[in-house]
Write a protein that holds these residues in place. Structure first.
Motif, PDB file in Angstrom:
ATOM      1  N   LEU A  54      33.791  -0.482  23.106  1.00 56.28           N
ATOM      2  CA  LEU A  54      35.120  -0.032  22.703  1.00 56.28           C
ATOM      3  C   LEU A  54      36.162  -1.088  23.043  1.00 56.28           C
ATOM      4  O   LEU A  54      36.023  -1.842  24.023  1.00 56.28           O
ATOM      5  CB  LEU A  54      35.450   1.288  23.398  1.00 56.28           C
ATOM      6  N   GLN A  55      37.206  -1.139  22.257  1.00 59.75           N
ATOM      7  CA  GLN A  55      38.290  -2.079  22.516  1.00 59.75           C
ATOM      8  C   GLN A  55      39.051  -1.646  23.776  1.00 59.75           C
ATOM      9  O   GLN A  55      38.976  -0.487  24.195  1.00 59.75           O
ATOM     10  CB  GLN A  55      39.208  -2.142  21.308  1.00 59.75           C
ATOM     11  N   PRO A  56      39.773  -2.567  24.405  1.00 61.74           N
ATOM     12  CA  PRO A  56      40.372  -2.265  25.722  1.00 61.74           C
ATOM     13  C   PRO A  56      41.179  -0.975  25.777  1.00 61.74           C
ATOM     14  O   PRO A  56      41.130  -0.270  26.781  1.00 61.74           O
ATOM     15  CB  PRO A  56      41.247  -3.495  25.975  1.00 61.74           C
ATOM     16  N   ASP A  57      41.906  -0.651  24.719  1.00 62.71           N
ATOM     17  CA  ASP A  57      42.736   0.563  24.751  1.00 62.71           C
ATOM     18  C   ASP A  57      42.097   1.733  24.009  1.00 62.71           C
ATOM     19  O   ASP A  57      42.726   2.782  23.840  1.00 62.71           O
ATOM     20  CB  ASP A  57      44.111   0.273  24.139  1.00 62.71           C
ATOM     21  N   GLU A  58      40.848   1.571  23.594  1.00 62.92           N
ATOM     22  CA  GLU A  58      40.186   2.604  22.792  1.00 62.92           C
ATOM     23  C   GLU A  58      39.410   3.574  23.683  1.00 62.92           C
ATOM     24  O   GLU A  58      38.666   3.159  24.578  1.00 62.92           O
ATOM     25  CB  GLU A  58      39.222   1.945  21.801  1.00 62.92           C
ATOM     26  N   THR A  59      39.563   4.839  23.457  1.00 58.70           N
ATOM     27  CA  THR A  59      38.781   5.868  24.137  1.00 58.70           C
ATOM     28  C   THR A  59      38.379   6.928  23.113  1.00 58.70           C
ATOM     29  O   THR A  59      38.960   7.006  22.023  1.00 58.70           O
ATOM     30  CB  THR A  59      39.567   6.550  25.275  1.00 58.70           C
ATOM     31  N   GLY A  92      36.911  11.253  22.944  1.00 57.49           N
ATOM     32  CA  GLY A  92      36.719  12.484  23.694  1.00 57.49           C
ATOM     33  C   GLY A  92      35.248  12.772  23.945  1.00 57.49           C
ATOM     34  O   GLY A  92      34.369  12.365  23.180  1.00 57.49           O
ATOM     35  N   LEU A  93      34.986  13.462  25.068  1.00 58.79           N
ATOM     36  CA  LEU A  93      33.636  13.877  25.440  1.00 58.79           C
ATOM     37  C   LEU A  93      33.634  15.362  25.736  1.00 58.79           C
ATOM     38  O   LEU A  93      34.607  15.908  26.264  1.00 58.79           O
ATOM     39  CB  LEU A  93      33.162  13.143  26.701  1.00 58.79           C
ATOM     40  N   ASP A  94      32.524  15.998  25.437  1.00 53.58           N
ATOM     41  CA  ASP A  94      32.325  17.383  25.862  1.00 53.58           C
ATOM     42  C   ASP A  94      31.004  17.461  26.612  1.00 53.58           C
ATOM     43  O   ASP A  94      29.954  17.091  26.072  1.00 53.58           O
ATOM     44  CB  ASP A  94      32.294  18.331  24.671  1.00 53.58           C
ATOM     45  N   HIS A  95      31.071  17.945  27.847  1.00 50.86           N
ATOM     46  CA  HIS A  95      29.858  18.162  28.638  1.00 50.86           C
ATOM     47  C   HIS A  95      29.905  19.596  29.165  1.00 50.86           C
ATOM     48  O   HIS A  95      30.691  19.908  30.062  1.00 50.86           O
ATOM     49  CB  HIS A  95      29.766  17.176  29.798  1.00 50.86           C
ATOM     50  N   ALA A  96      29.098  20.456  28.574  1.00 51.43           N
ATOM     51  CA  ALA A  96      28.992  21.856  29.013  1.00 51.43           C
ATOM     52  C   ALA A  96      30.360  22.525  29.100  1.00 51.43           C
ATOM     53  O   ALA A  96      30.661  23.245  30.059  1.00 51.43           O
ATOM     54  CB  ALA A  96      28.271  21.932  30.357  1.00 51.43           C
ATOM     55  N   GLY A  97      31.214  22.240  28.122  1.00 54.46           N
ATOM     56  CA  GLY A  97      32.534  22.842  28.103  1.00 54.46           C
ATOM     57  C   GLY A  97      33.600  22.067  28.834  1.00 54.46           C
ATOM     58  O   GLY A  97      34.789  22.397  28.732  1.00 54.46           O
ATOM     59  N   HIS A  98      33.201  21.047  29.562  1.00 56.05           N
ATOM     60  CA  HIS A  98      34.186  20.199  30.249  1.00 56.05           C
ATOM     61  C   HIS A  98      34.623  19.087  29.306  1.00 56.05           C
ATOM     62  O   HIS A  98      33.793  18.398  28.703  1.00 56.05           O
ATOM     63  CB  HIS A  98      33.578  19.602  31.514  1.00 56.05           C
ATOM     64  N   THR A  99      35.918  18.893  29.194  1.00 52.33           N
ATOM     65  CA  THR A  99      36.465  17.853  28.323  1.00 52.33           C
ATOM     66  C   THR A  99      36.695  16.573  29.126  1.00 52.33           C
ATOM     67  O   THR A  99      37.354  16.587  30.164  1.00 52.33           O
ATOM     68  CB  THR A  99      37.791  18.309  27.701  1.00 52.33           C
ATOM     69  N   GLY A 100      36.128  15.476  28.623  1.00 54.76           N
ATOM     70  CA  GLY A 100      36.273  14.201  29.299  1.00 54.76           C
ATOM     71  C   GLY A 100      36.573  13.090  28.325  1.00 54.76           C
ATOM     72  O   GLY A 100      36.928  13.332  27.158  1.00 54.76           O
ATOM     73  N   THR A 101      36.417  11.860  28.803  1.00 58.44           N
ATOM     74  CA  THR A 101      36.775  10.684  28.015  1.00 58.44           C
ATOM     75  C   THR A 101      35.664   9.653  28.075  1.00 58.44           C
ATOM     76  O   THR A 101      35.113   9.376  29.155  1.00 58.44           O
ATOM     77  CB  THR A 101      38.071  10.047  28.542  1.00 58.44           C
ATOM     78  N   ALA A 102      35.349   9.069  26.917  1.00 60.24           N
ATOM     79  CA  ALA A 102      34.411   7.951  26.831  1.00 60.24           C
ATOM     80  C   ALA A 102      35.202   6.651  26.845  1.00 60.24           C
ATOM     81  O   ALA A 102      36.157   6.490  26.078  1.00 60.24           O
ATOM     82  CB  ALA A 102      33.570   8.055  25.564  1.00 60.24           C
ATOM     83  N   ASN A 103      34.789   5.709  27.712  1.00 63.14           N
ATOM     84  CA  ASN A 103      35.492   4.438  27.861  1.00 63.14           C
ATOM     85  C   ASN A 103      34.513   3.273  27.711  1.00 63.14           C
ATOM     86  O   ASN A 103      33.312   3.422  27.920  1.00 63.14           O
ATOM     87  CB  ASN A 103      36.145   4.346  29.245  1.00 63.14           C
ATOM     88  N   ASP A 104      35.043   2.124  27.367  1.00 67.47           N
ATOM     89  CA  ASP A 104      34.342   0.833  27.448  1.00 67.47           C
ATOM     90  C   ASP A 104      33.214   0.652  26.431  1.00 67.47           C
ATOM     91  O   ASP A 104      33.061  -0.426  25.864  1.00 67.47           O
ATOM     92  CB  ASP A 104      33.778   0.596  28.847  1.00 67.47           C
ATOM     93  N   TRP A 105      32.373   1.654  26.244  1.00 65.56           N
ATOM     94  CA  TRP A 105      31.124   1.439  25.502  1.00 65.56           C
ATOM     95  C   TRP A 105      30.738   2.730  24.795  1.00 65.56           C
ATOM     96  O   TRP A 105      30.967   3.828  25.289  1.00 65.56           O
ATOM     97  CB  TRP A 105      30.030   1.048  26.488  1.00 65.56           C
ATOM     98  N   GLN A 106      30.089   2.563  23.644  1.00 62.82           N
ATOM     99  CA  GLN A 106      29.598   3.724  22.904  1.00 62.82           C
ATOM    100  C   GLN A 106      28.297   3.322  22.198  1.00 62.82           C
ATOM    101  O   GLN A 106      28.287   2.430  21.349  1.00 62.82           O
ATOM    102  CB  GLN A 106      30.638   4.173  21.872  1.00 62.82           C
ATOM    103  N   ASP A 107      27.200   3.947  22.594  1.00 62.31           N
ATOM    104  CA  ASP A 107      25.942   3.768  21.877  1.00 62.31           C
ATOM    105  C   ASP A 107      25.894   4.706  20.692  1.00 62.31           C
ATOM    106  O   ASP A 107      26.304   5.873  20.794  1.00 62.31           O
ATOM    107  CB  ASP A 107      24.756   4.100  22.786  1.00 62.31           C
ATOM    108  N   VAL A 108      25.372   4.206  19.580  1.00 62.81           N
ATOM    109  CA  VAL A 108      25.114   5.053  18.414  1.00 62.81           C
ATOM    110  C   VAL A 108      23.655   5.496  18.527  1.00 62.81           C
ATOM    111  O   VAL A 108      22.729   4.735  18.250  1.00 62.81           O
ATOM    112  CB  VAL A 108      25.371   4.308  17.098  1.00 62.81           C
TER     113      VAL A 108
END
Length: 690
Positions: free
Chosen positions: A532-537, A539-555
């Motif tokens: 991910l680009q420096p300012d790119e994030t 959203g993540l969902d883990h068991a109903g918890h909302t979080g953020t994906a940073n730095d890297w994203q695997d397809v």
């Protein structure tokens, strides 16, 4: 009859001599007139010092001219220390060659990757491959070992100082590199295959055509990544050769004494797994910033790493700071009381010593404002009072010498060769993959939950661990990959993060698609890396918890795994961000991104719970809990408050009340709670009378 191995036997003699945990620091009497030495001895007695490191930078003083040795001052200091009952960790002074060596043998000065000769005027100004340097280093070591091998003050040997392993590019090093490559690869054809020299037509016809990798700025394009990796391996090996040569000399004179050298925490350029196997005890220099709110976290991580390097054996803290450390733009004073809790943290995590650089603050030289046990202000200072008080605490912990920490149920993988390979080369998908930062991201929630951690290499026997964490293992050979795979197949729990298993030991991309060595284990395929680009994030969902994906994203596409967390926006909306795969009798969890801290904490503690790992105890956020056994096998619970505020810790009910070894008379606690002052510490001896 059980016999100690030679290293353990040497360390056992040292423990009996010191009658407990070592306390002291680097002593540099050569910086002071002889009249000061008597005062030093008196103050060492007052502070409870029982071990000093001596002679680290003394080569130019004991050999002021080639072959002319002047040991008179060192004789006098050694005699004074012996008379006072202070033992000596005597150093070979070879990290700072004298000016005459640089003048008479300028070829001993190293050359950097830009082709510039490094000058005299600091330290570490030597080429580790230089025959001249090695000759003179061996000669001064032979002189010291022959003269002081039987001296009553001598308790152990300290070889060199903070080896760097940064690599030299002089003609002698180039020739040495070629010989090393021939030994490693066997033939030039095998080297060409390993280096992939068919790319860009780099094929070599002979080892004589190969040089050391030059600076990127001197190349038109990117350098060969395998050449760079092999040069890092070579530079590590050349430095280790220097250490073992001096070690062998002192061991010939004093086979009964332990030998060490001081590591620099999680230092990138040396493979400390290899180095630790060549010494009797692992030793550490560490300087966390006193104002860093996570300084204690970084220290704990490094302490656990040092303990792990020799399979859980006790280690030595050889250098730390009583206060400010030189090198930062603003070096703040240490808060009152923090010195004590940070020092006891090392003992809690396996240290056999609490030592500092240095004994008396220097008036001249490059580290005039580095703190010391005896500051510029002398004995009227708060620092001196804290040093004396800490000496009393260390003496109260004598029974811990020789004891080990509780065996951890969690291992975190740490591999230097993968670290070397994953950072810095311009063809990588991201230049921002930071090995130490990734390790710390995974260590942080374990430390915060008081989960004891060992570190391990890819080839370590992992069967005793309930959970293995792999923050990033970009490079792994077949044996390492098979070891991890077998661990899970046989019932282990594993958590692995992105960009792992990608290349083999030759830094070549594994065939068949990503994640290379771990496709079957993880039950996934990775179609693309998407840093991910420096300012790119996202959203993540883990068991109903909302979080953020940073730095890297695997397809990711699933080939047997199930989705554990998903992306909630962007092109990968609804796609797997974290997965879990039942493999054999075990479970493998994979993180295809770098989640925010809270989401990562939840994911990791979910793995901790699923693996049946038991934390030491539940404590307030600022309180660290660690168990260490005494030499008699009795458990000791360290409770360390790293906050500048008072906190209360609830103690578990026990058949007998624990005794706090740091309290007057090692008093027992009658209550089921412990009120800890700011930067407070307690060492509770659990079970039975003291």
């Amino acid at each position: 009859m059980n016999r100690l191995d030679p290293a353990d036997a040497r360390m056992d003699r040292l423990r009996r001599r010191l009658q407990g945990v070592a306390y002291g620091g680097d002593y540099n009497p050569e910086q002071w007139p002889a009249a000061t030495w008597e005062e030093d001895i008196r103050l060492m007695r007052e502070a409870g010092v029982n071990l000093v490191t001596l002679g680290v930078f003394s080569w130019g003083l004991v050999e002021p001219r080639p072959g002319v040795f002047e040991f008179g001052w060192l004789d006098e200091v050694m005699d004074l220390l012996a008379e006072a009952g202070v033992s000596v960790d005597l150093a070979t002074p070879t990290s700072a060659p004298p000016s005459w060596l640089a003048h008479e043998h300028p070829e001993t000065l190293p050359v950097d990757a830009e082709g510039r000769r490094i000058g005299f005027g600091s330290r570490h100004h030597y080429c580790p491959s230089s025959p001249a340097y090695r000759y003179y280093a061996a000669r001064i070591t032979e002189q010291l070992a022959g003269r002081y091998g039987g001296h009553p003050a001598l308790a152990m040997w300290h070889i060199g100082n903070e080896y760097m392993g940064m690599g030299c590019h002089c003609p002698v090093s180039v020739a040495h590199f070629r010989r090393w490559l021939a030994d490693r690869h066997g033939s030039i054809d095998d080297l060409n295959e390993a280096w992939g020299t068919a790319f860009w037509g780099q094929r070599y016809e002979t080892f004589d055509h190969i040089g050391t990798p030059v600076s990127h700025s001197r190349l038109v394009g990117a350098p060969n990544p395998v050449q760079e990796l092999d040069f890092t391996r070579f530079s590590d090996a050349a430095a280790l050769d220097c250490f073992t040569a001096e070690r062998d000399i002192v061991r010939r004179h004093t086979p009964q004494l332990p030998v060490t050298t001081n590591f620099m925490a999680s230092f990138k350029h040396l493979d400390y797994w290899r180095w630790a196997a060549e010494e009797d005890v692992v030793s550490l220099d560490i300087y966390p910033k006193s104002w860093d709110p996570e300084g204690q976290l970084h220290s704990a991580c490094n302490f656990d790493l040092m303990r792990s390097l020799r399979g859980g054996a006790p280690w030595m803290l050889l250098e730390s700071a009583t206060g400010p450390v030189v090198g930062e733009e603003r070096n703040s004073a240490r808060p009152a009381g923090q010195l004590r809790v940070r020092s006891l943290q090392a003992v809690a995590r396996g240290a056999e010593s609490v030592m500092f650089f240095q004994w008396r603050a220097s008036r001249a030289g490059a580290e005039r404002f580095h703190s010391a046990m005896v500051p510029h202000g002398g004995t009227r200072t708060r620092t001196w009072r804290e040093v004396v008080s800490l000496g009393e605490d260390v003496a109260r912990l004598a029974g811990l010498a020789g004891g080990r920490c509780d065996r951890a149920e969690v291992a975190v993988l740490w591999d230097w060769e993968s670290w070397w390979a994953v950072e810095g080369h311009p063809d990588l998908p991201s230049h921002d993959v930071d090995h130490k930062a990734r390790v710390m991201d995974h260590y942080r929630p374990l430390w915060g939950a008081n989960v004891t951690v060992d570190f391990a290499g890819p080839h370590t026997d992992l069967t005793a661990y309930r959970l293995v964490i792999v923050p990033n293992l970009y490079l792994v050979d077949d044996a390492g990959a098979e070891n991890l795979t077998a661990y899970v197949h046989d019932g282990g729990h594993l958590l692995m993060s992105y960009f792992s298993g990608i290349v083999d030991e030759h830094n070549q991309v594994r065939p068949g698609g990503h994640p290379g060595a771990f496709r079957d284990l993880l039950g996934i395929g990775i179609d693309e890396f998407n840093p991910l680009q420096p300012d790119e994030t996202h959203g993540l969902d883990h068991a109903g918890h909302t979080g953020t994906a940073n730095d890297w994203q695997d397809v990711i596409h699933l080939t047997g795994a199930e989705t554990l967390a998903t992306y909630t926006d962007g092109e990968q909306d609804g796609g797997p961000a974290a997965t879990r795969h039942r493999f054999g009798s075990g479970t493998a969890t994979y993180l295809g991104t770098s989640p925010d801290r809270e989401t990562l904490r939840r994911l990791m503690l979910d793995c901790v719970t699923g693996a049946g790992v038991t934390p030491v105890m539940d404590t307030p956020e600022s309180v660290e809990a660690v168990r260490r056994r005494g030499a008699d096998g009795t458990d000791h619970l360290f409770l360390l408050n790293h906050a500048p505020e008072e906190v209360t810790v609830e103690l578990a009910p026990a058949a007998s009340k624990p005794h706090d070894l740091l309290a007057p008379g090692a008093q027992a606690y009658e209550a089921d709670r412990l009120v800890m002052p700011p930067y407070g510490a307690a060492v509770l001896r659990e079970g039975g009378e003291r």
